[in-house]
Design a protein around this motif. Structure first.
Motif, mmCIF file in Angstrom:
data_model
loop_
_atom_site.group_PDB
_atom_site.id
_atom_site.type_symbol
_atom_site.label_atom_id
_atom_site.label_comp_id
_atom_site.label_asym_id
_atom_site.label_seq_id
_atom_site.Cartn_x
_atom_site.Cartn_y
_atom_site.Cartn_z
ATOM 1 N N VAL A 70 0.034 4.077 -2.605
ATOM 2 C CA VAL A 70 -0.297 5.430 -2.198
ATOM 3 C C VAL A 70 0.638 6.404 -2.888
ATOM 4 C CG1 VAL A 70 -0.355 7.036 -0.290
ATOM 5 C CG2 VAL A 70 -1.171 4.715 0.024
ATOM 6 N N TYR B 168 1.864 4.764 7.133
ATOM 7 C CA TYR B 168 2.060 4.791 5.683
ATOM 8 C C TYR B 168 2.437 3.411 5.159
ATOM 9 C CZ TYR B 168 4.431 6.064 1.290
ATOM 10 O OH TYR B 168 4.852 6.151 -0.011
ATOM 11 N N VAL B 169 3.371 2.761 5.817
ATOM 12 C CA VAL B 169 3.819 1.478 5.289
ATOM 13 C C VAL B 169 2.994 0.304 5.788
ATOM 14 C CG1 VAL B 169 6.192 2.194 4.901
ATOM 15 C CG2 VAL B 169 5.575 1.149 7.074
ATOM 16 N N LEU B 170 2.316 0.446 6.932
ATOM 17 C CA LEU B 170 1.649 -0.723 7.491
ATOM 18 C C LEU B 170 0.150 -0.760 7.221
ATOM 19 C CD1 LEU B 170 3.443 -1.122 10.929
ATOM 20 C CD2 LEU B 170 3.756 -2.445 8.844
ATOM 21 N N LEU C 208 13.661 -0.576 -4.476
ATOM 22 C CA LEU C 208 12.928 -1.605 -3.726
ATOM 23 C C LEU C 208 11.433 -1.433 -3.924
ATOM 24 C CD1 LEU C 208 14.245 -2.087 -0.076
ATOM 25 C CD2 LEU C 208 14.036 -3.772 -1.898
ATOM 26 N N GLY D 203 -0.143 13.431 10.033
ATOM 27 C CA GLY D 203 0.857 13.355 8.970
ATOM 28 C C GLY D 203 0.332 12.614 7.747
ATOM 29 N N GLN E 257 6.882 16.889 5.008
ATOM 30 C CA GLN E 257 6.084 16.660 3.794
ATOM 31 C C GLN E 257 5.648 17.970 3.153
ATOM 32 O OE1 GLN E 257 5.331 15.207 6.772
ATOM 33 N NE2 GLN E 257 4.520 13.157 6.501
ATOM 34 N N ASN F 42 -1.792 2.133 5.762
ATOM 35 C CA ASN F 42 -2.330 3.157 4.880
ATOM 36 C C ASN F 42 -3.395 3.992 5.579
ATOM 37 O OD1 ASN F 42 -2.530 4.618 2.551
ATOM 38 N ND2 ASN F 42 -3.913 3.200 1.535
ATOM 39 N N PHE G 56 13.289 8.085 1.340
ATOM 40 C CA PHE G 56 12.461 7.451 0.314
ATOM 41 C C PHE G 56 11.563 8.411 -0.453
ATOM 42 C CE2 PHE G 56 8.269 5.306 -0.501
ATOM 43 C CZ PHE G 56 8.643 4.753 -1.698
ATOM 44 N N THR H 83 -7.722 -2.653 3.130
ATOM 45 C CA THR H 83 -6.338 -2.248 3.340
ATOM 46 C C THR H 83 -5.711 -1.755 2.044
ATOM 47 O OG1 THR H 83 -5.707 -4.545 3.009
ATOM 48 C CG2 THR H 83 -5.922 -3.810 5.271
ATOM 49 N N ARG I 259 0.837 -1.183 0.000
ATOM 50 C CA ARG I 259 0.000 0.000 0.000
ATOM 51 C C ARG I 259 0.870 1.231 0.000
ATOM 52 N NH1 ARG I 259 0.032 -2.971 4.347
ATOM 53 N NH2 ARG I 259 -1.535 -4.285 3.411
ATOM 54 N N GLY I 260 2.045 1.099 0.588
ATOM 55 C CA GLY I 260 2.952 2.237 0.583
ATOM 56 C C GLY I 260 3.197 2.692 -0.829
ATOM 57 N N PHE J 186 4.068 9.419 10.523
ATOM 58 C CA PHE J 186 3.705 9.174 9.134
ATOM 59 C C PHE J 186 4.186 7.800 8.679
ATOM 60 C CE2 PHE J 186 5.200 9.317 4.719
ATOM 61 C CZ PHE J 186 3.988 9.470 4.087
ATOM 62 N N LEU K 101 12.431 3.191 5.937
ATOM 63 C CA LEU K 101 10.994 3.114 5.733
ATOM 64 C C LEU K 101 10.542 1.961 4.846
ATOM 65 C CD1 LEU K 101 8.227 4.531 6.009
ATOM 66 C CD2 LEU K 101 8.853 5.915 4.043
ATOM 67 N N VAL K 102 11.141 1.838 3.683
ATOM 68 C CA VAL K 102 10.657 0.856 2.721
ATOM 69 C C VAL K 102 10.915 -0.575 3.210
ATOM 70 C CG1 VAL K 102 10.918 -0.034 0.398
ATOM 71 C CG2 VAL K 102 10.875 2.411 0.782
ATOM 72 N N ASN L 74 18.391 5.815 3.711
ATOM 73 C CA ASN L 74 17.011 5.358 3.869
ATOM 74 C C ASN L 74 15.968 6.311 3.307
ATOM 75 O OD1 ASN L 74 17.565 2.918 5.106
ATOM 76 N ND2 ASN L 74 17.688 3.847 7.130
ATOM 77 N N TYR M 154 -0.515 14.028 3.939
ATOM 78 C CA TYR M 154 0.021 13.367 2.755
ATOM 79 C C TYR M 154 -1.087 13.004 1.765
ATOM 80 C CZ TYR M 154 2.683 10.145 -0.076
ATOM 81 O OH TYR M 154 3.285 9.508 -1.124
#
Lengths: 448, 337, 281
Positions: A14, B263-265, C234, B278, C126, B267, C215, A209, A10-11, B259, B147-148, C213, B282
């Motif tokens: 988005v 964001y990564v887990l 990635l 945050g 942001q 949404n 991104f 999700t 989802r990252g 954020f 993050l990624v 890191n 976005y």
């Protein structure tokens, strides 16, 4: 554009739609490139941005095109989807800087690009594109055009909804799929299927999700001739049709015949392969090819038909998406770009090559009527998915108005759906809240 | 200001070491500040790169964003709308949802993480612990994960059907827990992920502070018959106060800007259960292209952060035995970039 | 005699309990890393096997060669190493110089400038994404290394850390050097820098880590796959279509590994740097 299709991260999803955007703001201050390439020579090099399968299709048309124009070099770049949206948007934001000569644009982005970046896509009427209008399904054509009739994209992929089902499971449950005419009947059948086979009627990403968990609702709502917005851009998602769709979704869920699977490409494949079984799989026309390629061992177990209607005797077709080929005004070689687009999508020769190369379901009528196009498929037990899609396109479904606020409406809807599925919220109330939220955020009116 | 102000020196800067010192036989001075003894321009030359970069890549973007917060994209045209975006914010239920979620995570996660950090620091500082260097490392390494990578890894671990966390819990008869797909558990997942990521970093800061507490204090307390808890309560905690202030303030700022994790887990879902301010910023900017509104959210958030930080300074100062300087050392916070 | 024996035994028990408890915690902290390493050694479809894989599988080199040949990940590693290294070197210079000025000089505008640095901590980053992108478009810097390196060189944390550390350097030392005829730059490079070496190591790690890191911002300003850094690359491994998890996990591991090694090497300095920064008031 896509239906049950989701992305793993989802990252990334988005970001993709998103960052793209860095733009709107920046774009408006940037000068749009001057549009004087209309009368240029057909020569030189053109670059096309697309992604894997549609890219393969366009690639296949190049040799024949070069026979017509030996001096032209065509570079098809597989930019990746969803990365392509981000690149197009940042490019538009930069006033066209770095954009290619031809871009493959999804129907759900089209309205946004046209509204947020006025003047950045070539009105293809400059090249006489309006003469192609009668060769394409009107709904698909309109979604690629502006309100004033300006043509911003030629339909490349046209996704009529395929209603795929597991014939072996229906058989095992003793249900004749052909006898099912409405979603209510289908849900009743789902109860039997669940009892007899333990397989859910379908799976849903109940927590939404992933951003596009709204496919089923969009289909059912389209089958009632409605969408998030009406033609004038007013909000209709909480209208009678929308509420009825969500009620159907809630009813099936309350009956315990809906599985909960997080949306992702891998989970989609697991469903196709029967690893996480589902009795039905409504999806865009592209799904037929994915099934044959990704789940060859399931040959004979999948069938395809028109979707059931919501009301008895109602619409049984939904053109739920598609993609377009567009030319940015920043292109220095618009004439050549147009000739390629016209060859690939506006001639039978080109269409055949593109279809064989990439398998995207075309909208070009001569192609649909051509010999062998609707031939039966062994994989689908001698049924012809293409014949089904042609039948749907013939129903002349209305154009869906995605507007520039599709992303907001989609988000508001999926939140509402989550409230209904996870917390038992009332569909009418949940959709009213969603519609109010979209109205508050966008200043759009609620349709009466 | 300076006896040494020869004209030659006026041009001296970081690259001017070859300039001859014409006033070498100056009487030695013992002044507290070294500002006596250098040309006026020297500090500015040292600051020059920072100032230039700051003006170009920080001040201008922030001012530009502020201007943006007063505008709106109406039909493709950027239009000045005054305070409309801010007024809209005051009436936006989703903004309040985001604020509420952020506050909840703040109130639960920060104390949890800091308490764990203190416990760890005390353990790291104890001679009773074997293999201290290794453990310090083990708790600190999560911070290296970006993050990624973090998102990919934790989505896989917390996947409610195939994830290893549920698999392991299954062995002890728990679960399966709908980690990322249930409004309640999604918040818990975020708290767990943040605690995993940042606890070690805070522990190291506390450890540093602990090592500055004179050992005699503990010896004296032992002589007085104070037990372990009393020593912790009366010596360790007060000694940690500067580091506590630092970590509380920085963790609070970090959490208010939260954020990365949603964001990564998640949404921000399900149903906005993990939508933070945050994230909302976005989404408005980069999903809906509504940059005016997004910037307004950013500036509203800045005001909130400033107010909360001031309150925290005030509270700590009142309870401290003596006023603590505001110019605190900072912590390794890559988040706050 | 007996008393001290009990004391020793009590200490041992306590030590054992404490070490066990911390070890249990460490296992939890390291488990994700272990899982990641194991995941890189299996083909995509076996990664989420149940029961989970505990021992390494045979597919690591397949995943690695697949990753390097199917994608531009190798190129991304090169980009990341280059960008992060140059950023770290320049960042050290900028932050150290600024920290020195704030710590050791009194001058007009010091409070204001330092306050400005402080404020940037409270502003969500942001917000600057769009204006920064706009700047890069104007400069024609999309897809360039300098677009990644320059904007965050004056890292507020770095300036804080160096200011904090340099306040500990005795003024007398600087004065003595000046008296001996050293120019301002020599004072800085020969006297100040050597005494704050641990803090420099700590800052170097932070700068490298931060750039390595990063991104969202690179995602915006980098547009061709040839210029991608590791995180952007990635992210592009995922998307519509089948994700090869074997490759993805291998890429994830490769993104963490260098920084882990760097950290192991510099760990001692690093903790010392934190000590210098945090303990000094």
């Amino acid at each position: 554009m896509r239906f049950t299709l989701n992305k793993r991260s989802r990252g990334v999803a988005v970001t993709a739609t998103a960052i793209a955007a860095v733009a709107a703001l920046v774009g408006c201050s940037a000068p749009s490139a001057d549009n004087n390439a209309t009368d240029g020579e057909v020569s030189g090099k053109i670059t096309i941005w697309t992604w894997n399968a549609p890219g393969d299709g366009l690639e296949a048309a190049i040799p024949a095109f070069q026979k017509l124009y030996p001096d032209v070099e065509v570079d098809v770049q597989d930019v990746g989807n969803p990365a392509i949206w981000e690149k197009i948007t940042t490019g538009m934001a930069a006033g066209g800087q770095g954009l290619p000569d031809v871009m493959n644009i999804g129907i759900d982005y089209m309205g946004n690009y046209v509204e947020q970046f006025p003047g950045q896509l070539v009105d293809l009427r400059d090249f006489g594109a309006e003469s192609l209008e009668s060769e394409f399904p009107s709904g698909a054509w309109k979604s690629g055009s502006g309100a004033d009739g300006a043509v911003y994209g030629i339909p490349y992929e046209v996704n009529a909804t395929g209603f795929f089902y597991r014939s072996d499971i229906f058989e095992q449950a003793g249900i004749d799929i052909d006898s099912i005419e409405t979603w209510d009947q289908l849900i009743d059948a789902g109860v039997t299927i669940k009892e007899k086979t333990g397989v859910p009627l379908y799976n849903q990403d109940k927590a939404a999700t992933e951003a596009d968990s709204a496919g089923l609702w969009q289909l059912q709502t389209a089958l009632q001739d409605s969408f998030y917005f009406d033609e004038s851009g007013d909000i209709t998602m909480n209208g009678e049709a929308g509420v009825h769709s969500l009620e159907l979704i809630k009813k099936a869920n309350d009956l315990g015949i809906v599985g909960d699977i997080q949306g992702s490409w891998d989970n989609l494949l697991a469903q196709l392969r029967g690893e996480k079984p589902t009795a039905i799989m409504p999806a865009g026309g592209w799904m037929a090819g994915v099934m044959e390629n990704e789940a060859p061992e399931m040959a004979g177990n999948w069938g395809v038909r028109l979707p059931p209607s919501v009301e008895p005797g109602g619409i049984t077709a939904a053109v739920n998406g598609g993609t377009y080929l567009s030319i940015p005004t920043a292109s220095k070689n618009q004439k050549t770009a147009w000739e390629f687009v016209n060859f690939a999508l506006g001639t039978l020769e080109g269409q055949k090559l593109v279809y064989e190369g990439g398998g995207m379901f075309p909208g070009y009528k001569p192609m649909l009527e051509s010999e062998g196009f609707a031939a039966p498929s062994e994989y689908f037990n001698g049924q012809s998915p293409n014949a089904i899609f042609i039948a749907e396109l013939a129903q002349d479904t209305p154009a869906l108005n995605y507007t520039s606020d599709y992303a907001r409406a989609l988000k508001a809807y999926t939140d509402a759906q989550t409230r209904v599925l996870l917390s038992g919220a009332d569909p009418q109330q949940a959709l009213d809240e969603a519609a109010d939220q979209v109205a508050q955020q966008t200043g759009r009116k609620l349709a009466d | 200001m300076n006896v040494l102000s020869s004209t030659a020196r006026a041009t001296a800067g970081p690259t001017a070491e070859a300039v001859p010192l014409d006033a070498a036989p100056r009487p030695p001075r013992r002044r507290r500040r070294s500002s006596i003894g250098h040309p006026r321009i020297t500090p500015y030359l040292f600051l020059l790169p920072t100032i230039v970069l700051f003006l170009g890549f920080k001040l201008y973007p922030y001012l530009s964003a502020f201007w943006t917060s007063l505008t709106s994209n109406i039909g493709g045209v950027i239009t000045f709308v005054g305070l409309d975006n801010y007024l809209r914010l005051l009436n936006d239920p989703l903004f309040y949802t985001a604020l509420g979620n952020t506050a909840l995570i703040l109130v639960v996660q920060v104390p949890l993480m800091l308490a764990l950090g203190i416990v760890l620091a005390v353990a790291f500082n104890s001679l009773l612990l074997k293999g201290r260097a290794f453990f310090r490392m083990a708790f600190f390494v999560p911070i290296v994960m970006g993050l990624v990578a973090y998102g990919i890894l934790f989505s896989a671990l917390f996947d409610s059907s195939a994830g290893i966390v549920n698999e392991l819990l299954g062995y002890v008869g728990i679960g399966p827990i709908p980690w990322l797909v249930d409004p309640f558990w999604a918040k818990i997942s975020i708290v767990i992920a943040m605690t995993w990521h940042y606890t070690g970093q805070n522990a190291i800061i506390y450890l540093a502070q602990l090592q500055s507490i004179p050992g005699e204090l503990y010896e004296a307390a032992q002589v007085d018959g104070a037990n372990g808890w009393q020593r912790f309560r009366n010596i360790t905690l007060p000694g940690l106060r500067p580091a506590l202030l630092l970590t509380v303030v920085l963790s609070t700022i970090g959490t208010l800007q939260l954020f990365d994790e949603p964001y990564v887990l998640t949404n921000g879902g399900p149903d906005n259960a993990t939508l933070t301010v945050g994230m909302y910023l976005y989404q408005n900017g980069f999903k809906y292209f509504d940059f005016g509104y997004a910037s307004a959210i950013g500036y509203a958030l800045t005001v909130i952060i400033a107010v909360v930080s001031l309150i925290q300074f005030r509270l700590f100062r009142e309870r401290a035995p003596k006023p603590i300087s505001l110019k605190k050392p900072t912590s390794p916070k890559e988040k706050t970039r | 005699m007996t008393e001290s024996l009990i004391g020793v035994r009590g200490r041992r028990t306590k030590s054992l309990v404490l070490t066990t408890a911390i070890a249990a915690g460490a296992v939890v902290m390291l488990l994700p890393f272990y899982w990641l390493i194991i995941a890189t050694t299996y083909p995509s479809r076996e990664i989420f096997a149940s029961p989970p894989n505990v021992l390494p599988g045979p597919a690591f080199f397949d995943n690695l060669t697949g990753l390097l040949s199917d994608t531009l990940f190798g190129r991304a590693i090169g980009n990341s190493v280059l960008v992060a290294s140059v950023y770290t070197l320049l960042g050290l210079v900028v932050c150290t110089a600024a920290g020195y000025a704030f710590a050791k000089f009194e001058f007009r505008g010091r409070g204001l400038l330092f306050g400005a640095v402080l404020v940037t901590l409270a502003l969500p980053s942001q917000v600057t994404l769009v204006p920064l992108f706009q700047i890069m478009v104007t400069l024609g810097w999309l897809d360039t290394y300098q677009a990644l390196i320059l904007p965050n060189l004056a890292l507020p944390f770095g300036i804080f850390l160096m200011r904090q550390t340099m306040q500990a350097v005795p003024d007398e030392l600087l004065q003595a050097a000046r008296v001996d005829g050293a120019g301002e730059f020599r004072v800085f490079s020969r006297i100040v820098l050597p005494t704050v070496r641990p803090a420099l190591a700590a800052l170097a790690i932070f700068l490298f880590l931060a750039q390595w890191n990063e991104f969202v911002y690179p995602l915006v300003v980098l547009r061709t796959p040839e210029s991608f850094t590791i995180p952007v690359s990635l992210a592009s491994l995922q998307g519509i279509g089948t994700t090869d998890y074997g490759q993805l996990m291998t890429g994830t591991l490769l993104s963490v590994l260098p920084i882990l090694v760097l950290f192991l090497f510099l760990q001692r300095h690093f903790v010392a740097g934190i000590l210098a920064g945090a303990v000094k008031q």
